[in-house]
Design an enzyme around this catalytic site. Structure first.
Site, PDB file in Angstrom:
ATOM      1  N   ALA A  15      39.101  41.559  32.115  1.00  0.00           N
ATOM      2  CA  ALA A  15      40.391  41.140  31.565  1.00  0.00           C
ATOM      3  C   ALA A  15      40.245  40.658  30.120  1.00  0.00           C
ATOM      4  CB  ALA A  15      40.984  40.025  32.429  1.00  0.00           C
ATOM      5  N   SER A  42      33.285  40.867  37.211  1.00  0.00           N
ATOM      6  CA  SER A  42      33.711  42.262  36.996  1.00  0.00           C
ATOM      7  C   SER A  42      32.557  43.237  37.185  1.00  0.00           C
ATOM      8  CB  SER A  42      34.286  42.430  35.589  1.00  0.00           C
ATOM      9  OG  SER A  42      35.402  41.606  35.413  1.00  0.00           O
ATOM     10  N   ALA A  45      31.798  44.458  40.940  1.00  0.00           N
ATOM     11  CA  ALA A  45      32.773  45.183  41.773  1.00  0.00           C
ATOM     12  C   ALA A  45      32.175  46.470  42.301  1.00  0.00           C
ATOM     13  CB  ALA A  45      34.035  45.458  40.960  1.00  0.00           C
ATOM     14  N   GLN A  46      32.275  46.653  43.607  1.00  0.00           N
ATOM     15  CA  GLN A  46      31.629  47.801  44.258  1.00  0.00           C
ATOM     16  C   GLN A  46      32.635  48.843  44.703  1.00  0.00           C
ATOM     17  OE1 GLN A  46      29.696  45.916  47.546  1.00  0.00           O
ATOM     18  NE2 GLN A  46      28.198  44.863  46.267  1.00  0.00           N
ATOM     19  N   GLU A 113      40.468  52.871  50.945  1.00  0.00           N
ATOM     20  CA  GLU A 113      40.068  51.534  51.403  1.00  0.00           C
ATOM     21  C   GLU A 113      41.172  50.949  52.260  1.00  0.00           C
ATOM     22  OE1 GLU A 113      38.998  49.213  47.973  1.00  0.00           O
ATOM     23  OE2 GLU A 113      36.942  49.931  48.094  1.00  0.00           O
ATOM     24  N   HIS A 229      36.073  37.290  52.083  1.00  0.00           N
ATOM     25  CA  HIS A 229      35.445  38.505  52.598  1.00  0.00           C
ATOM     26  C   HIS A 229      34.826  38.129  53.934  1.00  0.00           C
ATOM     27  CE1 HIS A 229      32.943  42.046  53.022  1.00  0.00           C
ATOM     28  NE2 HIS A 229      33.633  42.605  52.056  1.00  0.00           N
ATOM     29  N   ARG A 276      40.901  42.485  57.444  1.00  0.00           N
ATOM     30  CA  ARG A 276      39.910  41.585  56.866  1.00  0.00           C
ATOM     31  C   ARG A 276      40.104  40.115  57.255  1.00  0.00           C
ATOM     32  NH1 ARG A 276      38.554  42.265  50.420  1.00  0.00           N
ATOM     33  NH2 ARG A 276      37.077  43.921  50.859  1.00  0.00           N
ATOM     34  N   HIS A 333      36.234  35.118  48.093  1.00  0.00           N
ATOM     35  CA  HIS A 333      36.068  36.402  47.406  1.00  0.00           C
ATOM     36  C   HIS A 333      37.020  36.577  46.231  1.00  0.00           C
ATOM     37  CE1 HIS A 333      34.698  40.464  47.085  1.00  0.00           C
ATOM     38  NE2 HIS A 333      35.831  41.013  47.466  1.00  0.00           N
ATOM     39  N   GLU A 357      41.764  37.256  36.843  1.00  0.00           N
ATOM     40  CA  GLU A 357      41.809  36.480  38.095  1.00  0.00           C
ATOM     41  C   GLU A 357      42.261  35.038  37.888  1.00  0.00           C
ATOM     42  OE1 GLU A 357      38.471  37.309  40.673  1.00  0.00           O
ATOM     43  OE2 GLU A 357      38.997  35.632  41.993  1.00  0.00           O
ATOM     44  N   ARG A 368      45.483  40.018  48.203  1.00  0.00           N
ATOM     45  CA  ARG A 368      45.256  41.139  47.285  1.00  0.00           C
ATOM     46  C   ARG A 368      44.932  42.421  48.045  1.00  0.00           C
ATOM     47  NH1 ARG A 368      39.834  42.879  44.602  1.00  0.00           N
ATOM     48  NH2 ARG A 368      39.162  42.079  46.617  1.00  0.00           N
ATOM     49  N   SER A 373      42.237  44.520  41.555  1.00  0.00           N
ATOM     50  CA  SER A 373      42.021  43.478  40.538  1.00  0.00           C
ATOM     51  C   SER A 373      41.361  43.992  39.266  1.00  0.00           C
ATOM     52  CB  SER A 373      41.253  42.289  41.115  1.00  0.00           C
ATOM     53  OG  SER A 373      40.277  42.703  42.004  1.00  0.00           O
ATOM     54  N   LEU A 374      40.475  44.979  39.371  1.00  0.00           N
ATOM     55  CA  LEU A 374      39.964  45.561  38.118  1.00  0.00           C
ATOM     56  C   LEU A 374      41.140  46.194  37.365  1.00  0.00           C
ATOM     57  CD1 LEU A 374      36.605  47.284  39.203  1.00  0.00           C
ATOM     58  CD2 LEU A 374      36.894  45.087  38.070  1.00  0.00           C
TER      59      LEU A 374
HETATM   60  C1  LIG Z   1      31.150  41.235  44.884  1.00  0.00           C
HETATM   61  C2  LIG Z   1      32.510  41.561  44.356  1.00  0.00           C
HETATM   62  C3  LIG Z   1      33.039  42.836  44.548  1.00  0.00           C
HETATM   63  C4  LIG Z   1      34.307  43.154  44.050  1.00  0.00           C
HETATM   64  N1  LIG Z   1      34.775  44.433  44.177  1.00  0.00           N
HETATM   65  C5  LIG Z   1      35.957  44.775  43.585  1.00  0.00           C
HETATM   66  C6  LIG Z   1      36.403  46.119  43.558  1.00  0.00           C
HETATM   67  O1  LIG Z   1      35.736  47.015  44.068  1.00  0.00           O
HETATM   68  N2  LIG Z   1      37.580  46.400  42.943  1.00  0.00           N
HETATM   69  C7  LIG Z   1      38.354  45.453  42.351  1.00  0.00           C
HETATM   70  O2  LIG Z   1      39.421  45.767  41.809  1.00  0.00           O
HETATM   71  N3  LIG Z   1      37.942  44.156  42.343  1.00  0.00           N
HETATM   72  C8  LIG Z   1      36.768  43.802  42.930  1.00  0.00           C
HETATM   73  N4  LIG Z   1      36.352  42.505  42.900  1.00  0.00           N
HETATM   74  C9  LIG Z   1      37.181  41.502  42.195  1.00  0.00           C
HETATM   75  C10 LIG Z   1      37.038  41.680  40.690  1.00  0.00           C
HETATM   76  O3  LIG Z   1      35.698  41.970  40.379  1.00  0.00           O
HETATM   77  C11 LIG Z   1      37.459  40.419  39.928  1.00  0.00           C
HETATM   78  O4  LIG Z   1      38.668  39.949  40.402  1.00  0.00           O
HETATM   79  C12 LIG Z   1      37.645  40.732  38.440  1.00  0.00           C
HETATM   80  O5  LIG Z   1      36.499  41.382  37.966  1.00  0.00           O
HETATM   81  C13 LIG Z   1      37.887  39.461  37.634  1.00  0.00           C
HETATM   82  O6  LIG Z   1      37.825  39.791  36.277  1.00  0.00           O
HETATM   83  P1  LIG Z   1      38.077  38.694  35.163  1.00  0.00           P
HETATM   84  O7  LIG Z   1      37.900  39.383  33.852  1.00  0.00           O
HETATM   85  O8  LIG Z   1      39.334  37.998  35.435  1.00  0.00           O
HETATM   86  O9  LIG Z   1      36.917  37.621  35.389  1.00  0.00           O
HETATM   87  P2  LIG Z   1      35.236  37.747  35.345  1.00  0.00           P
HETATM   88  O10 LIG Z   1      34.885  39.171  35.408  1.00  0.00           O
HETATM   89  O11 LIG Z   1      34.789  36.843  36.377  1.00  0.00           O
HETATM   90  O12 LIG Z   1      34.928  37.182  33.925  1.00  0.00           O
HETATM   91  C14 LIG Z   1      35.071  35.799  33.631  1.00  0.00           C
HETATM   92  C15 LIG Z   1      34.374  35.473  32.332  1.00  0.00           C
HETATM   93  O13 LIG Z   1      34.724  34.162  31.894  1.00  0.00           O
HETATM   94  C16 LIG Z   1      33.553  33.449  31.510  1.00  0.00           C
HETATM   95  N5  LIG Z   1      33.827  32.010  31.603  1.00  0.00           N
HETATM   96  C17 LIG Z   1      34.297  31.324  32.676  1.00  0.00           C
HETATM   97  N6  LIG Z   1      34.497  30.026  32.347  1.00  0.00           N
HETATM   98  C18 LIG Z   1      34.129  29.887  31.050  1.00  0.00           C
HETATM   99  C19 LIG Z   1      34.083  28.786  30.141  1.00  0.00           C
HETATM  100  N7  LIG Z   1      34.489  27.561  30.502  1.00  0.00           N
HETATM  101  N8  LIG Z   1      33.628  28.980  28.883  1.00  0.00           N
HETATM  102  C20 LIG Z   1      33.221  30.226  28.489  1.00  0.00           C
HETATM  103  N9  LIG Z   1      33.256  31.321  29.299  1.00  0.00           N
HETATM  104  C21 LIG Z   1      33.706  31.146  30.561  1.00  0.00           C
HETATM  105  C22 LIG Z   1      32.503  33.987  32.471  1.00  0.00           C
HETATM  106  O14 LIG Z   1      31.206  33.682  32.048  1.00  0.00           O
HETATM  107  C23 LIG Z   1      32.854  35.479  32.397  1.00  0.00           C
HETATM  108  O15 LIG Z   1      32.395  36.037  31.195  1.00  0.00           O
HETATM  109  C24 LIG Z   1      35.076  42.166  43.391  1.00  0.00           C
HETATM  110  C25 LIG Z   1      34.551  40.887  43.212  1.00  0.00           C
HETATM  111  C26 LIG Z   1      33.283  40.587  43.675  1.00  0.00           C
HETATM  112  C27 LIG Z   1      32.754  39.213  43.429  1.00  0.00           C
END
Ligand SMILES: Cc1cc2nc3c(=O)[nH]c(=O)nc-3n(C[C@H](O)[C@H](O)[C@H](O)COP(=O)(O)OP(=O)(O)OC[C@H]3O[C@@H](n4cnc5c(N)ncnc54)[C@H](O)[C@@H]3O)c2cc1C
Length: 477
Positions: A15, A42, A45-46, A113, A229, A276, A333, A357, A368, A373-374
């Site tokens: 994001a 991110s 994500a599998q 899925e 999960h 789930r 999760h 997120e 969800r 979410s990706l």
């Molecule tokens: C194991 C697993 C499998 C998944 N599989 C899927 C899938 O197949 N498909 C799907 O759509 N979604 C999937 N998800 C969910 C999805 O991966 C996440 O919801 C999404 O990637 C969140 O993206 P984001 O950019 O919001 O946050 P993130 O990718 O978590 O990025 C957050 C960032 O913020 C930074 N940060 C946090 N706090 C601070 C701070 N105070 N100061 C500086 N930096 C900070 C972190 O270090 C990181 O860089 C999965 C999640 C997991 C855990």
């Protein structure tokens, strides 16, 4: 403030990077805890990315499935925006270098899925979609002249002036604190799984961005909705756990209690393939009563080839899943709730935006849909970046004296944090009851730190919603 005052993006997941890239040519300062994709959910994500682009599929069908999964607690307008933008999002990812898996004749492959009425999920590198997408995004951000990256910092405060957010306060690895003014601050800090004793998230997903927003009094929304999960690999004393894919149950693996009895037999007509949430609740109960195991011996000698990720995770911990049952536990999760934003990522406080997120625009409702979410990160990140691109700086000059710094209160000491995570898992986990939530709230009050303040808000939201809805399951007393 000079015209070059940057847009500050906190967080380098899908994001944050989609927002930063789309803001070009406006200057962006990207602040992250670690370089590249380290510690970023991110990259883990599998499953893949949902997009209604296969022949015969429609955004309306995808929207329908999204709202059914979300118990119709979703904002239908935002859902439509998500599903109708998915094709363009996939195209954009391809344009920056993501090679989605294809059939030999060149057509995109679509996986199916739970909750989707047809195959709709695109993958890159099989179960490595998140990693591949992050590689491309990180490379694009490194090559983008308008983005200045600063890794190794903890954003731990927001700057406020005249009731608006106008910058951030951060601390580097040496403990040096600094302040930076910006024309807008975007929180893209991910989820809160790290606040629970068992999580599939990286420990970095600790809710710190949400707590920062809470500290300045921004409106939060739907905090009670946390998706669990059902089957993470249960490793005593380990916080961030590898997932044991649901596809194993699809291949005939069965859940059992510690005495070897089938767990799901009388719980749901679909047995081990029940939704789930149903499975998560049953597994949680079994864990309380002595343990839950997944017998996947039916997969046999093909295990390493068919399920390499789970196979290696098990073998790394001395479990041979071909012949030994896999100990499993539910794990926090995904957080459906977060900072209340509109379709453009605007929060209730001027100057503060949120995406991914950490944000809640109503797209996921009470639960969800898999692989949404990706997609959310790309669609709403790009939308927000494009809006911020045209944003004028709010002030002529930064005035350090006029700005007030709102800092995180103290962080909890490690021992207290472990105790708080156990409280949240026990009281705000897959099964919730009034007495437990009350007890959780009381336990939170004994801790002094921003994690406890945030946990208190989560518990309050769960207490206020007395009926079960989506991922929020209330045991009736
Ligand atoms: C194991 C697993 C499998 C998944 N599989 C899927 C899938 O197949 N498909 C799907 O759509 N979604 C999937 N998800 C969910 C999805 O991966 C996440 O919801 C999404 O990637 C969140 O993206 P984001 O950019 O919001 O946050 P993130 O990718 O978590 O990025 C957050 C960032 O913020 C930074 N940060 C946090 N706090 C601070 C701070 N105070 N100061 C500086 N930096 C900070 C972190 O270090 C990181 O860089 C999965 C999640 C997991 C855990």
């Amino acid at each position: 403030m000079s015209a070059a005052a940057p847009i500050i993006v906190v967080g380098g997941g899908i994001a944050g990077l989609a927002t930063a890239l789309a803001a070009a040519p406006a200057p962006v300062l990207l602040l992250t805890r670690a370089p590249g994709a380290k510690g970023v959910a991110s990259a883990m994500a599998q499953g893949g990315i949902a997009a209604a682009i296969a022949e015969g599929d429609t955004p309306a069908a995808h929207a329908h499935d999204t709202c059914v999964a979300g118990s119709h607690h979703n904002d239908a307008r935002i859902v439509e925006l998500l599903t109708s933008s998915a094709g363009e999002a996939v195209q954009w990812l391809q344009a920056i270098g993501v090679a989605f898996d294809r059939h030999p004749d060149g057509r995109l492959q679509f996986g199916r899925e739970g909750g989707h009425d047809r195959p709709r999920i695109v993958h890159a590198g099989g179960d490595a979609t998140g990693a591949r997408v992050m590689e491309a995004l990180v490379a694009a951000a490194r090559a983008a002249a308008h983005i200045t990256r600063q890794a190794g910092v903890e954003v731990d405060g927001l700057l406020m002036r005249d009731g608006q957010v106008c910058g951030v306060c951060m601390t580097d690895a040496e403990g040096r604190r600094s302040v930076v003014h910006g024309r807008a601050v975007v929180l893209a800090t991910g989820g809160i799984g790290g606040l629970f004793a068992q999580t599939s998230n990286p420990a970095d997903a600790d809710g710190s961005g949400l707590a920062l927003a809470q500290a300045v009094g921004v409106r939060l929304r739907d905090l009670e909705f946390v998706q669990f999960h059902p089957t993470a690999l249960a490793l005593p004393g380990v916080h961030s756990l590898p997932l044991v894919t649901e596809a194993l149950r699809g291949a005939g693996a069965t859940l059992r209690d510690s005495l070897g009895r089938a767990l799901m037999a009388d719980v749901h007509p679909l047995g081990d393939l029940a939704p789930r949430d149903t499975v998560a609740r049953r597994v949680f109960q079994a864990c309380q009563d002595g343990g839950a195991l997944l017998d996947a011996s039916v997969v046999g000698a093909d295990f390493p080839k068919r399920f390499p990720t789970v196979f290696h995770a098990c073998m790394d911990h001395g479990i041979d899943p071909r012949v030994q049952p896999i100990p499993v536990t539910p794990a926090a999760h995904f957080h459906m709730g977060g900072i209340d934003v509109d379709a453009d990522g605007r929060s209730s406080i001027a100057g503060l935006y949120a995406v991914g997120e950490v944000a809640c625009n109503g797209v996921h409702g009470a639960n969800r849909l898999a692989s949404n979410s990706l997609l959310e990160g790309v669609v709403f990140g790009r939308r927000l970046g494009a809006i911020l691109r045209g944003l004028p700086p709010p002030y002529d000059q930064p005035d350090a004296n006029a700005a007030q710094i709102v800092l995180h209160p103290e962080s909890l000491a490690e021992g207290d944090l472990i105790a708080l995570r156990a409280v949240l898992m026990q009281t705000m986990g897959p099964l919730r009851c009034q007495a437990g939530l009350k007890e959780g709230r009381r336990a939170c009050a004994a801790f002094n730190g921003w994690q406890a303040t945030l946990a208190g808000a989560l518990l309050d939201a769960a207490t206020a919603r007395r009926e079960s809805l989506g991922a929020h399951f209330r045991v009736q007393e």
